[in-house]
Write a protein that holds these residues in place. Sequence first.
Motif, PDB file in Angstrom:
ATOM      1  N   LEU A  32       0.821  -1.212   0.000  1.00 52.11           N
ATOM      2  CA  LEU A  32       0.000   0.000   0.000  1.00 52.11           C
ATOM      3  C   LEU A  32       0.858   1.268   0.000  1.00 52.11           C
ATOM      4  O   LEU A  32       0.589   2.205  -0.757  1.00 52.11           O
ATOM      5  CB  LEU A  32      -0.938  -0.002   1.216  1.00 52.11           C
ATOM      6  N   ILE A  33       1.890   1.286   0.838  1.00 51.03           N
ATOM      7  CA  ILE A  33       2.775   2.452   0.903  1.00 51.03           C
ATOM      8  C   ILE A  33       3.527   2.642  -0.407  1.00 51.03           C
ATOM      9  O   ILE A  33       3.619   3.756  -0.936  1.00 51.03           O
ATOM     10  CB  ILE A  33       3.762   2.322   2.086  1.00 51.03           C
ATOM     11  N   LEU A  34       4.062   1.551  -0.962  1.00 50.69           N
ATOM     12  CA  LEU A  34       4.803   1.643  -2.217  1.00 50.69           C
ATOM     13  C   LEU A  34       3.942   2.254  -3.313  1.00 50.69           C
ATOM     14  O   LEU A  34       4.361   3.176  -4.009  1.00 50.69           O
ATOM     15  CB  LEU A  34       5.326   0.267  -2.644  1.00 50.69           C
ATOM     16  N   PHE A  35       2.717   1.779  -3.441  1.00 54.87           N
ATOM     17  CA  PHE A  35       1.878   2.287  -4.528  1.00 54.87           C
ATOM     18  C   PHE A  35       1.277   3.651  -4.218  1.00 54.87           C
ATOM     19  O   PHE A  35       0.952   4.395  -5.141  1.00 54.87           O
ATOM     20  CB  PHE A  35       0.834   1.254  -4.928  1.00 54.87           C
ATOM     21  N   ALA A  36       1.171   4.010  -2.956  1.00 56.80           N
ATOM     22  CA  ALA A  36       0.791   5.385  -2.622  1.00 56.80           C
ATOM     23  C   ALA A  36       1.889   6.348  -3.071  1.00 56.80           C
ATOM     24  O   ALA A  36       1.611   7.391  -3.671  1.00 56.80           O
ATOM     25  CB  ALA A  36       0.521   5.503  -1.127  1.00 56.80           C
ATOM     26  N   VAL A  37       3.131   5.964  -2.811  1.00 62.02           N
ATOM     27  CA  VAL A  37       4.269   6.803  -3.233  1.00 62.02           C
ATOM     28  C   VAL A  37       4.355   6.822  -4.755  1.00 62.02           C
ATOM     29  O   VAL A  37       4.569   7.878  -5.357  1.00 62.02           O
ATOM     30  CB  VAL A  37       5.582   6.303  -2.594  1.00 62.02           C
ATOM     31  N   VAL A  38       4.161   5.673  -5.400  1.00 57.88           N
ATOM     32  CA  VAL A  38       4.186   5.611  -6.869  1.00 57.88           C
ATOM     33  C   VAL A  38       3.109   6.535  -7.441  1.00 57.88           C
ATOM     34  O   VAL A  38       3.364   7.261  -8.417  1.00 57.88           O
ATOM     35  CB  VAL A  38       3.984   4.160  -7.363  1.00 57.88           C
ATOM     36  N   SER A  39       1.922   6.536  -6.854  1.00 61.06           N
ATOM     37  CA  SER A  39       0.832   7.386  -7.338  1.00 61.06           C
ATOM     38  C   SER A  39       1.201   8.863  -7.267  1.00 61.06           C
ATOM     39  O   SER A  39       0.823   9.641  -8.136  1.00 61.06           O
ATOM     40  CB  SER A  39      -0.441   7.139  -6.523  1.00 61.06           C
ATOM     41  N   VAL A  40       1.922   9.257  -6.240  1.00 65.64           N
ATOM     42  CA  VAL A  40       2.324  10.643  -6.087  1.00 65.64           C
ATOM     43  C   VAL A  40       3.477  11.004  -7.029  1.00 65.64           C
ATOM     44  O   VAL A  40       3.465  12.061  -7.676  1.00 65.64           O
ATOM     45  CB  VAL A  40       2.714  10.946  -4.620  1.00 65.64           C
ATOM     46  N   VAL A  41       4.464  10.115  -7.130  1.00 69.48           N
ATOM     47  CA  VAL A  41       5.675  10.425  -7.914  1.00 69.48           C
ATOM     48  C   VAL A  41       5.428  10.321  -9.410  1.00 69.48           C
ATOM     49  O   VAL A  41       5.958  11.130 -10.182  1.00 69.48           O
ATOM     50  CB  VAL A  41       6.840   9.495  -7.483  1.00 69.48           C
ATOM     51  N   LEU A  42       4.642   9.340  -9.827  1.00 71.30           N
ATOM     52  CA  LEU A  42       4.392   9.186 -11.268  1.00 71.30           C
ATOM     53  C   LEU A  42       3.184   9.997 -11.618  1.00 71.30           C
ATOM     54  O   LEU A  42       2.671  10.223 -12.547  1.00 71.30           O
ATOM     55  CB  LEU A  42       4.204   7.725 -11.644  1.00 71.30           C
TER      56      LEU A  42
END
Length: 191
Positions: A181-191
């Motif tokens: 969940l954290i990884l894809f939350a960060v991915v959603s923000v960065v990408l």
Amino acid sequence: MTDPESTVIDEWSIWRIVRTMIPLLAALSVLQLVSGTVLKTYEEILLRYPALLVLVPVQIGTAGNLASITCSRLTTQLYLGTYEFSPSNPALRANAGAVFGLAATVFGAVGVAAWAIGLALGGSLALGRVLLISLVSGLCLAVLVVVASVAAVEISYRVGLNPDDTTIPVVTNLCDIAGVLILFAVVSVVL
């Protein structure tokens, strides 16, 4: 009056461990399905960016390893009588500092390696983005590792369970689920 020998033997009996662990592991197995479901929803992004595909198992595994080490250290301190649930406890602060130091080092290296492997597989993400995703999600996981490890040791001890039996499975499973969940939350923000 109870015999001290029988208390120790009862606490470490196979039946007590099995009776404690079977329901716990069953519940944790069901929670692992959540992690798989989240991964399925991000399948398209993972296939488009191979570096992220490389990051998923390494991030989750590394967070689980940090959690296992932290729980083991805290449980050892508990049994030695040096554990104190207080932010002013130098041993607790040292463990937290070690987790953050390891996380920054390991997740930085993991980010560079994931970028290189992703590039070799035809990925197009820049090193800065992969490194940012790896470090931010890794340090967020480090916060979770510290909080969850302390909470698991405290709760296990207070409810009368053996922290050696319960803390590591609980915290590593929590890191698996939250890690995705954290990884894809960060991915959603960065990408």
